[in-house]
Design an enzyme around this catalytic site. Structure first.
Site, short mmCIF file in Angstrom:
data_model
loop_
_atom_site.label_atom_id
_atom_site.label_comp_id
_atom_site.label_asym_id
_atom_site.label_seq_id
_atom_site.Cartn_x
_atom_site.Cartn_y
_atom_site.Cartn_z
N CYS A 99 -4.24 34.38 -10.09
CA CYS A 99 -4.11 33.23 -10.99
C CYS A 99 -2.70 33.30 -11.55
O CYS A 99 -2.43 34.10 -12.44
CB CYS A 99 -5.14 33.27 -12.12
SG CYS A 99 -4.88 31.96 -13.33
N CYS A 102 -2.50 31.99 -15.48
CA CYS A 102 -3.06 32.75 -16.60
C CYS A 102 -3.85 33.93 -16.06
O CYS A 102 -3.26 34.84 -15.48
CB CYS A 102 -3.90 31.86 -17.53
SG CYS A 102 -5.11 30.82 -16.68
N SER A 103 -5.17 33.93 -16.19
CA SER A 103 -5.95 35.08 -15.75
C SER A 103 -7.34 34.67 -15.29
O SER A 103 -8.30 35.40 -15.49
CB SER A 103 -6.05 36.10 -16.89
OG SER A 103 -6.63 35.47 -18.02
N CYS A 104 -7.46 33.48 -14.66
CA CYS A 104 -8.75 33.03 -14.16
C CYS A 104 -9.31 34.07 -13.20
O CYS A 104 -8.60 34.55 -12.31
CB CYS A 104 -8.62 31.69 -13.43
SG CYS A 104 -8.04 30.37 -14.51
#
Lengths: 201, 94
Positions: A99, A102-104
């Site tokens: 991702c 962000c941090s999906c």
């Protein structure tokens, strides 16, 4: 960031919970239940899905067509969560999930992401130099294998269905699931026989 | 707008972040590049509106494939990138 470090997090959290309850948006019990579900998730859930797909062609078809329904079929709570997509390695294609924005991460089936998944280095190199990144994980692909980097940019969460390793013929699903590590389902590693299981982190 | 699988599309070369506060789910490294629609993933509330608490009508979301060689000078032929992109960021190429 220095501002965030100065904030009294517990007080901020308590104030937020009070407001959510006062406005009728979410009761404390609902939030506690969701936190418990999040905390309980671990790569063992994804590994069970992978092992089932390796031993049950109908489940494999469901997993690739609708990951959320396949997760629910194993009792994993997906209600209210982003849809899960599953991409199969094989036929000369290797998937690598990142991702960049962000941090999906497919937390419902893999739990909390490993620390490096959110690092700027991993996020940048996965798209810019995926082969170099895999080499750092000790992962060597066949020279003819093509890499397909999957950047989770929006509403889906993505998981990799790794290839079943040779030498596991006749194994049952529980024994197969014990081989599958979180990195295998992100695509940074390949499932191996005879390697201690657990997070590479 | 409905984009069929296999349709060649260009990611809009637009930079809203230069015009003011915004929330964009289209990575900068893809802006202006040409890819190929893989499939329609469904319709989802537009995150660009959701992020600011505005009414967020559903927008079509597509899985779009890009060749690594089209993105990077040293990209390896055959390697690809698969990204979710909302329809309003895509325009058909001629």
């Amino acid at each position: 960031m220095s501002l965030a470090a100065d904030i009294d997090s517990p007080r901020l959290l308590a104030a937020l919970l009070d407001v959510l309850a006062a406005k009728g948006i979410a009761a404390p019990e609902e939030i506690a239940a969701r936190i418990e579900i999040t905390d309980r998730a671990s790569p063992a859930l994804g590994a069970a899905m992978v092992a089932r797909a390796w031993t049950d062609p109908a489940y494999r078809a469901l997993l690739l067509a609708d990951g959320s329904r396949a997760a629910e079929a194993l009792g994993i709570t997906m209600r209210g969560l982003p849809p899960l997509g599953v991409l199969a390695n094989g036929d000369g294609v290797h998937h690598l999930v990142v991702c960049t924005l962000c941090s999906c991460y497919p937390r419902a089936v893999l739990g909390y992401p490993p620390f490096w998944f959110k690092s700027a280095g991993y996020r940048a190199r996965a798209v810019r130099d995926p082969r170099g990144l895999l080499a750092d994980f000790g992962t060597v692909l066949a020279p003819t294998t093509r890499i397909r980097v999957v950047d989770s940019t929006a509403d889906y969460r993505w998981m990799v269905l790794p290839e079943r390793p040779a030498g596991t013929e006749g194994w049952d699903a529980a024994r197969l699931a014990a081989l599958v590590r979180e990195g295998d389902m992100i695509g940074v590693t390949l499932v191996q026989v005879g390697v201690p299981t657990g997070s590479p982190s | 707008m409905t984009l069929a699988p296999g349709c060649a599309v260009r990611v809009r070369d637009d930079w809203p972040e230069r015009r003011g506060p915004c929330h964009i789910r289209t990575p900068h490294y893809l802006r202006g590049h040409v890819g190929e629609v893989v499939r329609h993933l469904g319709d989802f509330a537009n995150p660009e509106d959701l992020a600011f608490g505005r009414p967020a009508p559903p927008r079509p979301l597509y899985h779009v494939r890009f060749q690594q060689t089209a993105l990077w000078p040293d990209g390896r032929a055959g390697d690809e990138l698969l990204v979710e992109i909302f329809a309003h960021w895509l325009e058909p190429t001629q």
